[in-house]
Design a protein around this motif. Structure first.
Motif, short mmCIF file in Angstrom:
data_model
loop_
_atom_site.label_atom_id
_atom_site.label_comp_id
_atom_site.label_asym_id
_atom_site.label_seq_id
_atom_site.Cartn_x
_atom_site.Cartn_y
_atom_site.Cartn_z
N GLN B 166 15.31 94.79 -6.30
CA GLN B 166 14.90 95.26 -4.97
C GLN B 166 16.02 95.13 -3.94
N ILE B 167 17.00 94.29 -4.26
CA ILE B 167 18.10 94.09 -3.30
C ILE B 167 18.99 95.31 -3.33
N SER B 168 19.17 95.94 -2.18
CA SER B 168 20.04 97.12 -2.16
C SER B 168 21.43 96.78 -1.66
N GLU B 169 21.51 95.76 -0.83
CA GLU B 169 22.84 95.44 -0.30
C GLU B 169 22.91 93.99 0.16
N VAL B 170 24.08 93.41 0.02
CA VAL B 170 24.32 92.07 0.55
C VAL B 170 25.47 92.18 1.56
N ARG B 171 25.23 91.74 2.79
CA ARG B 171 26.26 91.92 3.83
C ARG B 171 26.73 90.58 4.38
N VAL B 172 28.04 90.46 4.54
CA VAL B 172 28.59 89.27 5.17
C VAL B 172 28.58 89.48 6.68
N VAL B 173 27.91 88.62 7.41
CA VAL B 173 27.91 88.73 8.88
C VAL B 173 29.06 87.90 9.43
N ASP B 174 29.06 86.61 9.04
CA ASP B 174 30.22 85.77 9.30
C ASP B 174 30.21 84.69 8.22
N ASP B 175 31.06 83.69 8.35
CA ASP B 175 31.17 82.70 7.29
C ASP B 175 29.85 82.04 6.93
N THR B 176 28.98 81.85 7.93
CA THR B 176 27.74 81.13 7.64
C THR B 176 26.50 81.98 7.76
N HIS B 177 26.66 83.28 7.79
CA HIS B 177 25.47 84.13 7.84
C HIS B 177 25.61 85.31 6.90
N VAL B 178 24.58 85.53 6.13
CA VAL B 178 24.60 86.64 5.20
C VAL B 178 23.29 87.42 5.34
N GLU B 179 23.38 88.74 5.23
CA GLU B 179 22.19 89.58 5.32
C GLU B 179 21.90 90.19 3.96
N ILE B 180 20.66 90.10 3.56
CA ILE B 180 20.27 90.73 2.28
C ILE B 180 19.26 91.81 2.61
N VAL B 181 19.60 93.03 2.22
CA VAL B 181 18.76 94.19 2.53
C VAL B 181 18.01 94.61 1.28
N THR B 182 16.71 94.88 1.42
CA THR B 182 15.93 95.29 0.25
C THR B 182 15.43 96.71 0.42
N ASP B 183 15.10 97.36 -0.69
CA ASP B 183 14.62 98.74 -0.67
C ASP B 183 13.31 98.86 0.08
N SER B 184 12.45 97.91 -0.17
CA SER B 184 11.15 97.89 0.52
C SER B 184 10.87 96.43 0.82
N PRO B 185 9.91 96.13 1.69
CA PRO B 185 9.67 94.73 2.03
C PRO B 185 9.44 93.90 0.77
N TYR B 186 10.14 92.79 0.68
CA TYR B 186 10.11 91.97 -0.54
C TYR B 186 9.87 90.52 -0.13
N PRO B 187 8.60 90.16 0.08
CA PRO B 187 8.30 88.82 0.61
C PRO B 187 8.72 87.67 -0.29
N VAL B 188 8.82 87.89 -1.60
CA VAL B 188 9.19 86.78 -2.49
C VAL B 188 10.69 86.57 -2.57
N LEU B 189 11.46 87.30 -1.80
CA LEU B 189 12.91 87.18 -1.94
C LEU B 189 13.42 85.74 -1.84
N PRO B 190 13.04 84.99 -0.80
CA PRO B 190 13.57 83.61 -0.73
C PRO B 190 13.21 82.80 -1.97
N ARG B 191 12.04 83.05 -2.51
CA ARG B 191 11.60 82.34 -3.69
C ARG B 191 12.39 82.70 -4.93
N VAL B 192 12.59 84.02 -5.15
CA VAL B 192 13.31 84.39 -6.37
C VAL B 192 14.77 83.97 -6.29
N LEU B 193 15.27 83.82 -5.05
CA LEU B 193 16.65 83.38 -4.91
C LEU B 193 16.85 81.92 -5.31
N SER B 194 15.74 81.19 -5.55
CA SER B 194 15.89 79.79 -5.94
C SER B 194 16.32 79.68 -7.40
#
Lengths: 307, 553
Positions: B166-194
């Motif tokens: 479901q992850i379509s893109e991972v973006r670096v905002v700055d050294d301590t911030h990252v944005e993860i963009v999904t194709d459609s709302p993906y509420p379990v994302l933080p969980r599956v990232l474990s």
């Protein structure tokens, strides 16, 4: 002799190709999909399909066959479906351990078995004979799984003499060798005993004995020579079994050998490892059989192959 | 020469030898636990593992912690992980943005907080700024992007990348911030990232032999332990990361030894060769529980063992009636199975979702064991004496086939005529029950299987009843097709708000309980045995243990 050896080697080629082909087909005939096993119990369809493609399973069976056979002749045994490491490295990592255990067990079995057998024959129907024969029966009939665990209970847990599992130190070799050679000792002792008994019953023995105690050395020498042929046969036959079939001993003592690798690979449908292993076994067995036959001819000049 | 008397004496001795061996074999269960109390000389020449005693009084780090486990270390590549027994070992070295704690709750790890955008499509993760990789490189958003991109790359040898598709893109905002963009709302994302597949590795490490971008053999992460050595089928050795950002690991070295036989593992606990033993023989559980020198820590399997009922069976059309299926639920008694066949190694299920998972809902109700009610309901539905064929796996779950036979017995007690298919090995079983509908045997009325979710989310546990999961696309062994359930699950998977999502998941469970396409029996547990002088083993309810902070009790 050279012609004989040459002929045997030429005949080996179709045998090896046949063995490789059969193992290729067998793995594909039994149900079970390596990609499904690799993807794991909760994986998605997309994962399974992708793995099938990465493992080369989406190609036609003829394609896969020629890739496999071609690889064998160039020494490329493929990539393990389970670990993604080269099959050759997987096998080579285990081979030294397997060879070591096989060599140790065979040596111990031959030394102990022959001694027991010869002693039993000389002491025919006496205490030593009964003891040796009983030990032989135990050895031949006790399942390795049981004798192995009993050794662990006695020597590791109760006495603390030897470790249970692994292959780090020389102490780690004692129990697996004892377990694996237990069966062979029985087998070899029986063979040595009957060969020795046969020798003792020959006419010339009476006259040798009449000369005195030092003649025993000659008699035993004869007996051993007589026993050597069946024992060489056993070594030849058993070596192959030990290399691939020591899986029970390897499992109980956590010995990192080929037997375990192959059983694991069959359960996980790791086609490349199973195919390559069977191919290598076929080659090894053919070589061992040939070497055994050559040794025969050397040991017993009455044996002739060139006709 | 030697008289007949001598020969007889030796025959007697031989018989005595047999009896002694037999006695030893039978008594081994008893004596094995007794001997653990006596002083057993530690075998010479071993790696000097202090076995929890004789290590330190003055605060020096204890030496080597030896853990005996059966599963071989199939792969050390975080992206290629597919089984929890292997994952947990990789996770001593490689960490992810989040992790699941001992209650199955989601916790921050390399990320300190996270938030979804209004439309639910963009997640922003705030990262720790005080973390270094084992190779000295700094942990930052670049490393996160690199690791996740690598996971999503089709050339990487990932086994379970689907959950992350479901992850379509991972973006670096700055050294301590990252944005993860999904194709459609993906509420379990933080969980599956474990999970370790989303573990963060040092980008520089894929250039260092023997690693390559496609295949990692020596993972370089941020975890409390670092890779030291690995020999196939022998041992994985990891050493303490003294620059770890979190609580310092206790033991200097962890040695995970591969010991395939359960009895051998138990023996190693007794001889002191192993400090912690994974999954000792189930038959030893009663004696190990009594043994004061042994501590048992139960580990939960992330799911439930259940029986799928073929809701579309032509072979036994009566199973299409929900009332018949509910009757079957009343006929099965999981408590007796757990007590008698598993030596207590199980937690009875109350529905499709175990308590360890997010979204578990007690209010959905469940079926009590009630034989008379079952018989009554079957009679009312005209189903008494009905014939069913039961497919049971063997060798995959603890005593699985024996449990299957016991269940068949319980079903027969309410009048059913049950035929159990002869057992096959697990790969064959899987191949049979998950084959496409046209090829699948048509007599699979009942089939036993385990089902769950490593990231402990109810949606995945219930997804096996979604119509998208019909074989061969998924594991919908009950061939259940209910548009209502589909809709509820689809919506839950789009709803980012946790309360609303939990409510929807509860609705899903109500539907499943009402329709009873399966009999949910129990969550299998298995013990980890360790010396009672040690403490601090962490056990996560998805089948993993962590020994990073094990210490003297």
């Amino acid at each position: 002799m050279l012609a004989y050896v040459g002929r045997r080697l030429i005949l080996a080629v179709p045998t090896v190709i046949g063995a490789a082909t059969i193992s290729f087909l067998l793995m594909r005939v039994i149900p079970g999909d390596p990609a499904q096993v690799l993807a794991g119990p909760d994986a998605q369809r997309a994962d399974i399909d992708r793995l099938r493609q990465q493992l080369g399973l989406d190609e036609s069976i003829i394609e896969q066959y020629f890739q496999f056979m071609g690889g064998l002749f160039t020494g490329d045994l493929g990539i393990s479906a389970r670990t993604r490491d080269s099959v050759l490295s997987e096998i080579l990592a285990r081979l030294p351990y397997t060879l070591e255990l096989a060599a140790l067990s065979l040596s111990v079995a031959v030394l102990v078995g022959t001694t027991l057998g010869v002693t039993a024959a000389i002491n025919r129907n006496g205490k030593m004979d009964t003891f040796a024969s009983t030990l032989s029966v135990f050895g031949v009939s006790m399942p390795t799984y049981w004798s192995g665990l009993l050794f662990i209970i006695f020597f590791s847990v109760h006495l603390g003499w030897f470790p249970v599992g692994g292959a780090e130190t020389w102490q780690h070799r004692i129990l697996p060798t004892a377990t694996l050679s237990f069966f062979l000792v029985g087998y070899i002792a029986r063979q040595a005993r009957s060969a020795m008994v046969e020798t003792l019953e020959m006419d010339f023995i009476r006259s040798v004995r009449a000369k005195g105690v030092s003649s025993w050395r000659v008699i035993i020498g004869h007996g051993l020579r007589n026993a050597s042929l069946p024992i060489i046969t056993i070594i030849g036959l058993q070596f192959g079994t030990l290399v691939g079939g020591a899986v029970l001993t390897e499992t109980i003592f956590a010995w990192p050998g080929l037997g375990r690798l192959i059983v694991q690979s069959i359960s996980t449908r790791d086609f490349p490892v199973v195919q390559a292993s069977i191919f290598l076994f076929a080659v090894a067995l053919i070589v061992i059989n040939l070497v055994t036959d050559i040794i025969y001819a050397y040991v017993d000049p009455r044996i002739r192959y060139d006709r | 020469m030697n008289g007949v008397m001598g020969a007889r004496a030796f025959r007697a001795m031989a018989i005595a030898m047999v009896l002694a061996m037999a006695a030893a074999g039978c008594a081994s269960g008893q004596s094995a636990s007794e001997s653990s109390e006596s002083e057993v000389a530690s075998p010479a020449g071993l790696d000097g593992s202090p076995s929890g005693d004789g290590s330190d009084a003055g605060g020096a780090a204890p030496g080597t912690l030896t853990i005996a486990i059966d599963a071989p270390m199939d792969t050390l590549d975080p992206a290629a992980q597919n089984s929890t027994g292997v994952m947990m070992r990789v996770m001593t070295m490689v960490e992810s943005l989040t992790w699941l704690d001992e209650e199955g709750q989601l916790q921050p790890l390399l990320a300190t907080e996270w938030e979804a955008s209004e439309d639910g499509l963009t997640w922003t993760f705030t990262l720790r700024d005080d973390v270094t990789f084992h190779d000295g490189e700094t942990f930052n958003a670049e490393a996160v992007k690199f690791s996740l991109d690598r996971l999503l790359d089709p050339d990487t040898e990932a086994a379970q990348a689907g959950t992350f598709s479901q992850i379509s893109e991972v973006r670096v905002v700055d050294d301590t911030h990252v944005e993860i963009v999904t194709d459609s709302p993906y509420p379990v994302l933080p969980r599956v990232l474990s999970q370790p597949m989303a573990g963060i590795i040092s980008p520089a490490s894929v250039e260092v032999a023997p690693n390559t971008l496609a295949h990692i053999e020596e993972p370089v992460g941020t975890g409390p332990y670092m890779f030291e050595s690995h020999s196939a089928d022998e041992a994985l050795v990891v050493k303490a990361n003294r620059n770890y950002w979190g609580d310092a690991p206790t033991y200097e070295t962890q040695r995970w030894e591969i010991i395939p036989d359960a009895s051998s593992r138990q023996a190693m606990l007794q001889t002191g060769e192993a400090d912690i033993v994974w999954n000792p023989p189930a038959a030893s559980l009663p004696s190990l529980t009594e043994d004061e020198s042994v501590r048992l820590e139960p580990v939960e399997y992330p799911g439930t063992l259940l029986i799928n009922i073929n809701t579309q069976s032509d072979h036994q059309p009566l199973l299409q009636d929900p009332e018949v299926r509910k009757a079957l639920s009343h006929a099965v008694n999981p408590d007796v199975l757990i007590d008698q066949l598993l030596s207590g190694a199980g937690i009875p299920a109350h529905g499709p979702v175990p308590s360890s998972m997010f979204g578990d809902c007690d209010e959905a109700g469940h079926y009590e064991y009630d034989r008379d009610l079952a018989r009554q309901m079957l009679a009312d539905a005209g189903a008494d004496g009905m014939e069913v064929t039961f497919y049971v796996p063997q060798g995959r779950y603890l005593n699985d086939f024996t449990v299957g036979e016991a269940i068949a017995g319980q079903l027969r007690e309410v009048g059913l005529d049950v035929t159990i298919k002869p057992p096959t090995d697990f790969a064959t079983f899987l191949g049979t029950v998950w084959s496409p509908l046209g090829e699948r045997p048509d007599d699979i009325d009942l089939m036993m299987i385990g089902s769950g979710a490593v990231h402990l989310d109810a949606s995945k546990a219930m997804y096996n009843f979604h119509s998208e999961s019909l074989p061969p696309n998924g594991y919908n062994g009950a061939l259940y097709e209910n548009p209502q359930l589909d809709e509820v699950l689809n919506e839950a998977d789009r709803t980012v708000n946790t309360e609303e999502r939990a409510e929807l998941l509860c609705e899903g469970q109500r539907i499943l309980i009402e329709d009873a396409p399966a009999i949910w029996m129990y969550t299998p547990t298995f013990p980890t045995a360790m010396s009672s002088e040690l403490d601090g083993l962490v056990s996560i309810p998805n089948g993993m243990i962590f020994a990073n902070w094990v210490d003297q009790a």
